[in-house]
Design an enzyme around this catalytic site. Sequence first.
Site, PDB file in Angstrom:
ATOM      1  N   GLN A 157       0.841  -1.209   0.000  1.00 22.88           N
ATOM      2  CA  GLN A 157       0.000   0.000   0.000  1.00 22.88           C
ATOM      3  C   GLN A 157       0.872   1.253   0.000  1.00 22.88           C
ATOM      4  OE1 GLN A 157      -2.200   1.785   3.362  1.00 22.88           O
ATOM      5  NE2 GLN A 157      -4.049   1.221   2.257  1.00 22.88           N
ATOM      6  N   CYS A 161      -6.566   7.383   4.761  1.00 20.67           N
ATOM      7  CA  CYS A 161      -5.908   7.675   6.043  1.00 20.67           C
ATOM      8  C   CYS A 161      -6.359   9.040   6.578  1.00 20.67           C
ATOM      9  CB  CYS A 161      -4.394   7.647   5.879  1.00 20.67           C
ATOM     10  SG  CYS A 161      -3.572   8.052   7.416  1.00 20.67           S
ATOM     11  N   LYS A 180      -8.138   1.733  -1.301  1.00 22.60           N
ATOM     12  CA  LYS A 180      -8.812   1.642   0.004  1.00 22.60           C
ATOM     13  C   LYS A 180      -9.191   3.061   0.419  1.00 22.60           C
ATOM     14  CE  LYS A 180      -8.193  -0.186   4.692  1.00 22.60           C
ATOM     15  NZ  LYS A 180      -7.914   0.994   5.511  1.00 22.60           N
TER      16      LYS A 180
HETATM   17  C1  LIG Z   1      -3.266   1.694  14.394  1.00 25.40           C
HETATM   18  C2  LIG Z   1      -3.917   1.784  13.027  1.00 25.40           C
HETATM   19  C3  LIG Z   1      -3.123   1.912  11.912  1.00 25.40           C
HETATM   20  C4  LIG Z   1      -3.707   1.993  10.633  1.00 25.40           C
HETATM   21  N1  LIG Z   1      -2.908   2.065   9.539  1.00 25.40           N
HETATM   22  C5  LIG Z   1      -3.468   2.051   8.296  1.00 25.40           C
HETATM   23  C6  LIG Z   1      -2.664   2.033   7.115  1.00 25.40           C
HETATM   24  O1  LIG Z   1      -1.424   2.046   7.165  1.00 25.40           O
HETATM   25  N2  LIG Z   1      -3.306   2.011   5.915  1.00 25.40           N
HETATM   26  C7  LIG Z   1      -4.682   1.985   5.807  1.00 25.40           C
HETATM   27  O2  LIG Z   1      -5.227   1.959   4.698  1.00 25.40           O
HETATM   28  N3  LIG Z   1      -5.455   2.006   6.907  1.00 25.40           N
HETATM   29  C8  LIG Z   1      -4.883   2.011   8.131  1.00 25.40           C
HETATM   30  N4  LIG Z   1      -5.691   1.960   9.227  1.00 25.40           N
HETATM   31  C9  LIG Z   1      -7.145   1.770   9.051  1.00 25.40           C
HETATM   32  C10 LIG Z   1      -7.486   0.274   9.045  1.00 25.40           C
HETATM   33  O3  LIG Z   1      -6.877  -0.375   7.952  1.00 25.40           O
HETATM   34  C11 LIG Z   1      -9.014   0.056   8.972  1.00 25.40           C
HETATM   35  O4  LIG Z   1      -9.513   0.643   7.802  1.00 25.40           O
HETATM   36  C12 LIG Z   1      -9.749   0.647  10.168  1.00 25.40           C
HETATM   37  O5  LIG Z   1      -9.074   0.341  11.384  1.00 25.40           O
HETATM   38  C13 LIG Z   1     -11.199   0.141  10.253  1.00 25.40           C
HETATM   39  O6  LIG Z   1     -11.257  -1.247  10.339  1.00 25.40           O
HETATM   40  P1  LIG Z   1     -11.466  -2.013  11.760  1.00 25.40           P
HETATM   41  O7  LIG Z   1     -12.720  -1.466  12.357  1.00 25.40           O
HETATM   42  O8  LIG Z   1     -11.560  -3.471  11.389  1.00 25.40           O
HETATM   43  O9  LIG Z   1     -10.270  -1.683  12.597  1.00 25.40           O
HETATM   44  C14 LIG Z   1      -5.117   1.947  10.495  1.00 25.40           C
HETATM   45  C15 LIG Z   1      -5.911   1.832  11.643  1.00 25.40           C
HETATM   46  C16 LIG Z   1      -5.328   1.751  12.896  1.00 25.40           C
HETATM   47  C17 LIG Z   1      -6.217   1.622  14.117  1.00 25.40           C
END
Ligand SMILES: Cc1cc2nc3c(=O)[nH]c(=O)nc-3n(C[C@H](O)[C@H](O)[C@H](O)COP(=O)(O)O)c2cc1C
Length: 327
Positions: free
Chosen positions: A71, A101, A140
């Site tokens: 990514q 993000c 994404k």
């Molecule tokens: C600590 C953390 C780091 C994340 N880093 C990224 C990332 O590098 N790239 C990305 O597309 N989303 C990132 N996200 C978002 C997650 O990929 C995801 O979309 C979001 O947490 C919602 O899904 P969930 O409810 O299953 O956690 C991050 C989320 C968290 C909490």
Amino acid sequence: MKIGNVDLGPLPVLLAPLEDITDQAFRLICREYGADMVYTEFISSEGLIRDAQKSIKKLCFDERERPLGIQIFGHDAEAMRHATIVAQEVNPDLIDLNFGCPIRKVVNKGGGASLLKDIPRMLKITETVVRTTKLPVTVKTRLGWDEHSKIIIEVAERLQDCGISAITIHGRTRAQMYGGKADWTLIGEVKNNPRMHIPVIGNGDIDSPEKAQEMFTRFGVDGIMIGRAAIGNPWIFKHIKEYLQNGKVSGEVTLIDRISTCQRHLLAAIEKKGEKRAILEMRKLYGGYFRGVPSFKNIKMKLLTMTTMYEIDAWFKQVSENNYENH
Ligand SMILES: Cc1cc2nc3c(=O)[nH]c(=O)nc-3n(C[C@H](O)[C@H](O)[C@H](O)COP(=O)(O)O)c2cc1C
């Protein structure tokens, strides 16, 4: 579900990209426990172009992790084109573009979710990257910038027209950050839009096998992606897959399983990053690894003070022999 030529089978469950969490060591463990696809943490396009070691290191992966997506993020189409050329050198299964993000350091520079406020730029980046590589390109993103601009239905169509091979939608706006509840209705509407023909992967708040099944059946998505609920809990993939197949989950995760998986994870991370950094980063995962265990707090608090693998191994030995109540 197929993304380009990458066949993920029926009802795939993907590990979300998570900064400082989904490194090589953790991705491998999640693949072992049944994640159908994994992604690197997001990697700065500018970092890749400048040859910044922090960014270059994030491109490393093990063949056993496949299928794996790299990514990248950024705000400039030319920089994203260069970054794609660098990223495809290591031959991932696909390139994923981060348009979701929400964090300030990314958004203020025009990357991540801020592209939801500049759709022409988002489309230009996407078209440029699709033209640059033969690998499948995926996106994404989120529902929109805020409550008043939930534009995902139109954006998904336009991204599809740029030639992407799948889209992952996190059911929140940028303004919501990670608060409130993910809204899956719009994800379902994107999936059910007759104009859409690429796979739609839903993301947001899935934290149990029951919820995973509900999202597949209620919203008809092609795949689901798990983020926070997988942190220190790679078993979630195994449990979801079992539940989707048989309607039930086999056995509890034992304390010994938790300890040995956590130890394996830590050793693999130490090999890649060195003891100090690996142990510091692992502190974010102990909560997941030991949640629900009696004396969870005691086990975790002690781990948080430890700085060497030697100490951690000795503590784990004590915990597995059940002598930890008095410490
Ligand atoms: C600590 C953390 C780091 C994340 N880093 C990224 C990332 O590098 N790239 C990305 O597309 N989303 C990132 N996200 C978002 C997650 O990929 C995801 O979309 C979001 O947490 C919602 O899904 P969930 O409810 O299953 O956690 C991050 C989320 C968290 C909490």
